[in-house]
Design a protein around this motif. Structure first.
Motif, PDB file in Angstrom:
ATOM      1  N   UNK A   6      -2.514  -6.324 -46.347  1.00 45.46           N
ATOM      2  CA  UNK A   6      -3.009  -5.071 -46.872  1.00 45.46           C
ATOM      3  C   UNK A   6      -2.012  -4.546 -47.915  1.00 45.46           C
ATOM      4  N   UNK A   7      -2.537  -4.009 -48.988  1.00 50.24           N
ATOM      5  CA  UNK A   7      -1.670  -3.513 -50.053  1.00 50.24           C
ATOM      6  C   UNK A   7      -1.140  -2.123 -49.716  1.00 50.24           C
ATOM      7  N   UNK A   8      -0.004  -1.813 -50.308  1.00 48.36           N
ATOM      8  CA  UNK A   8       0.630  -0.519 -50.089  1.00 48.36           C
ATOM      9  C   UNK A   8       0.127   0.534 -51.057  1.00 48.36           C
ATOM     10  N   UNK A   9      -0.329   0.090 -52.225  1.00 45.72           N
ATOM     11  CA  UNK A   9      -0.819   1.003 -53.261  1.00 45.72           C
ATOM     12  C   UNK A   9      -2.105   0.441 -53.848  1.00 45.72           C
ATOM     13  N   UNK A  10      -2.868   1.322 -54.475  1.00 53.26           N
ATOM     14  CA  UNK A  10      -4.031   0.883 -55.232  1.00 53.26           C
ATOM     15  C   UNK A  10      -4.252   1.856 -56.381  1.00 53.26           C
ATOM     16  N   UNK A  11      -4.930   1.367 -57.404  1.00 50.04           N
ATOM     17  CA  UNK A  11      -5.315   2.199 -58.535  1.00 50.04           C
ATOM     18  C   UNK A  11      -6.830   2.248 -58.546  1.00 50.04           C
ATOM     19  N   UNK A  12      -7.362   3.462 -58.500  1.00 52.87           N
ATOM     20  CA  UNK A  12      -8.809   3.648 -58.496  1.00 52.87           C
ATOM     21  C   UNK A  12      -9.272   4.162 -59.849  1.00 52.87           C
ATOM     22  N   UNK A  13     -10.323   3.554 -60.367  1.00 56.57           N
ATOM     23  CA  UNK A  13     -10.951   3.988 -61.614  1.00 56.57           C
ATOM     24  C   UNK A  13     -12.090   4.927 -61.236  1.00 56.57           C
ATOM     25  N   UNK A  14     -12.052   6.155 -61.772  1.00 56.71           N
ATOM     26  CA  UNK A  14     -13.017   7.181 -61.381  1.00 56.71           C
ATOM     27  C   UNK A  14     -13.632   7.801 -62.629  1.00 56.71           C
ATOM     28  N   UNK A  45      -7.913  -1.572 -57.706  1.00 59.04           N
ATOM     29  CA  UNK A  45      -7.085  -2.773 -57.790  1.00 59.04           C
ATOM     30  C   UNK A  45      -5.859  -2.573 -56.904  1.00 59.04           C
ATOM     31  N   UNK A  46      -5.580  -3.503 -56.007  1.00 60.84           N
ATOM     32  CA  UNK A  46      -4.438  -3.362 -55.095  1.00 60.84           C
ATOM     33  C   UNK A  46      -3.107  -3.743 -55.758  1.00 60.84           C
ATOM     34  N   UNK A  47      -2.040  -3.100 -55.290  1.00 54.17           N
ATOM     35  CA  UNK A  47      -0.682  -3.381 -55.750  1.00 54.17           C
ATOM     36  C   UNK A  47       0.268  -3.322 -54.565  1.00 54.17           C
ATOM     37  N   UNK A  48       1.325  -4.111 -54.645  1.00 55.42           N
ATOM     38  CA  UNK A  48       2.340  -4.086 -53.601  1.00 55.42           C
ATOM     39  C   UNK A  48       3.473  -3.125 -53.894  1.00 55.42           C
ATOM     40  N   UNK A  49       3.609  -2.712 -55.172  1.00 52.99           N
ATOM     41  CA  UNK A  49       4.679  -1.760 -55.442  1.00 52.99           C
ATOM     42  C   UNK A  49       4.210  -0.628 -56.351  1.00 52.99           C
ATOM     43  N   UNK A  50       4.820   0.503 -56.171  1.00 54.16           N
ATOM     44  CA  UNK A  50       4.413   1.727 -56.844  1.00 54.16           C
ATOM     45  C   UNK A  50       4.575   1.650 -58.361  1.00 54.16           C
ATOM     46  N   UNK A  51       5.677   1.094 -58.820  1.00 53.98           N
ATOM     47  CA  UNK A  51       5.935   1.032 -60.255  1.00 53.98           C
ATOM     48  C   UNK A  51       4.861   0.233 -60.986  1.00 53.98           C
ATOM     49  N   UNK A  58     -10.685   8.539 -65.210  1.00 53.14           N
ATOM     50  CA  UNK A  58      -9.307   8.840 -64.797  1.00 53.14           C
ATOM     51  C   UNK A  58      -8.885   7.741 -63.829  1.00 53.14           C
ATOM     52  N   UNK A  59      -7.581   7.550 -63.728  1.00 50.89           N
ATOM     53  CA  UNK A  59      -7.034   6.502 -62.872  1.00 50.89           C
ATOM     54  C   UNK A  59      -6.086   7.133 -61.871  1.00 50.89           C
ATOM     55  N   UNK A  60      -6.379   6.956 -60.598  1.00 52.24           N
ATOM     56  CA  UNK A  60      -5.561   7.531 -59.531  1.00 52.24           C
ATOM     57  C   UNK A  60      -4.731   6.443 -58.864  1.00 52.24           C
ATOM     58  N   UNK A  61      -3.434   6.708 -58.741  1.00 53.58           N
ATOM     59  CA  UNK A  61      -2.545   5.839 -57.980  1.00 53.58           C
ATOM     60  C   UNK A  61      -2.541   6.389 -56.561  1.00 53.58           C
ATOM     61  N   UNK A  62      -2.903   5.553 -55.614  1.00 54.45           N
ATOM     62  CA  UNK A  62      -2.999   5.985 -54.226  1.00 54.45           C
ATOM     63  C   UNK A  62      -2.083   5.147 -53.349  1.00 54.45           C
ATOM     64  N   UNK A  63      -1.501   5.808 -52.344  1.00 53.56           N
ATOM     65  CA  UNK A  63      -0.597   5.145 -51.400  1.00 53.56           C
ATOM     66  C   UNK A  63      -1.295   4.988 -50.052  1.00 53.56           C
ATOM     67  N   UNK A  64      -1.074   3.832 -49.434  1.00 58.94           N
ATOM     68  CA  UNK A  64      -1.638   3.546 -48.125  1.00 58.94           C
ATOM     69  C   UNK A  64      -0.732   4.121 -47.038  1.00 58.94           C
ATOM     70  N   UNK A  78      -5.714   6.110 -47.595  1.00 56.66           N
ATOM     71  CA  UNK A  78      -5.120   6.215 -48.922  1.00 56.66           C
ATOM     72  C   UNK A  78      -5.111   7.663 -49.385  1.00 56.66           C
ATOM     73  N   UNK A  79      -3.984   8.062 -49.966  1.00 63.48           N
ATOM     74  CA  UNK A  79      -3.869   9.409 -50.535  1.00 63.48           C
ATOM     75  C   UNK A  79      -3.346   9.296 -51.964  1.00 63.48           C
ATOM     76  N   UNK A  80      -3.847  10.157 -52.830  1.00 66.88           N
ATOM     77  CA  UNK A  80      -3.488  10.131 -54.244  1.00 66.88           C
ATOM     78  C   UNK A  80      -2.086  10.680 -54.450  1.00 66.88           C
ATOM     79  N   UNK A  81      -1.268   9.920 -55.198  1.00 68.47           N
ATOM     80  CA  UNK A  81       0.084  10.371 -55.495  1.00 68.47           C
ATOM     81  C   UNK A  81       0.271  10.684 -56.984  1.00 68.47           C
TER      82      UNK A  81
END
Length: 68
Positions: free
Chosen positions: A1-9, A20-26, A43-49, A54-57
């Protein structure tokens, strides 16, 4: 499971079109900023698991961080 994701809204919507899932915040933040730079309709939201929730950061719109 990924730690972060970017959602296109879509503008004016709450549900994401895709993510799209990501393993690191940067990497997630870099991707969101770059994608939003050339996209005026979404808009693009970076979310943390957090234990499956997931919550938007950060939120990017037109290449700018619009988070509070």
């Amino acid at each position: 499971m990924s730690y972060y994701r970017v959602c296109k809204i879509a503008m004016g919507q709450d549900d994401f079109i895709n993510h799209r899932p990501f393993d690191n915040r940067e990497d997630a933040e870099h991707y969101a900023k770059n994608q939003s730079s050339s996209d005026n309709e979404h808009r693009y939201e970076v979310q943390k698991n957090n234990e499956g929730e997931f919550s938007t950061i950060k939120t990017y719109l037109k290449g700018q961080d619009t988070s509070n």
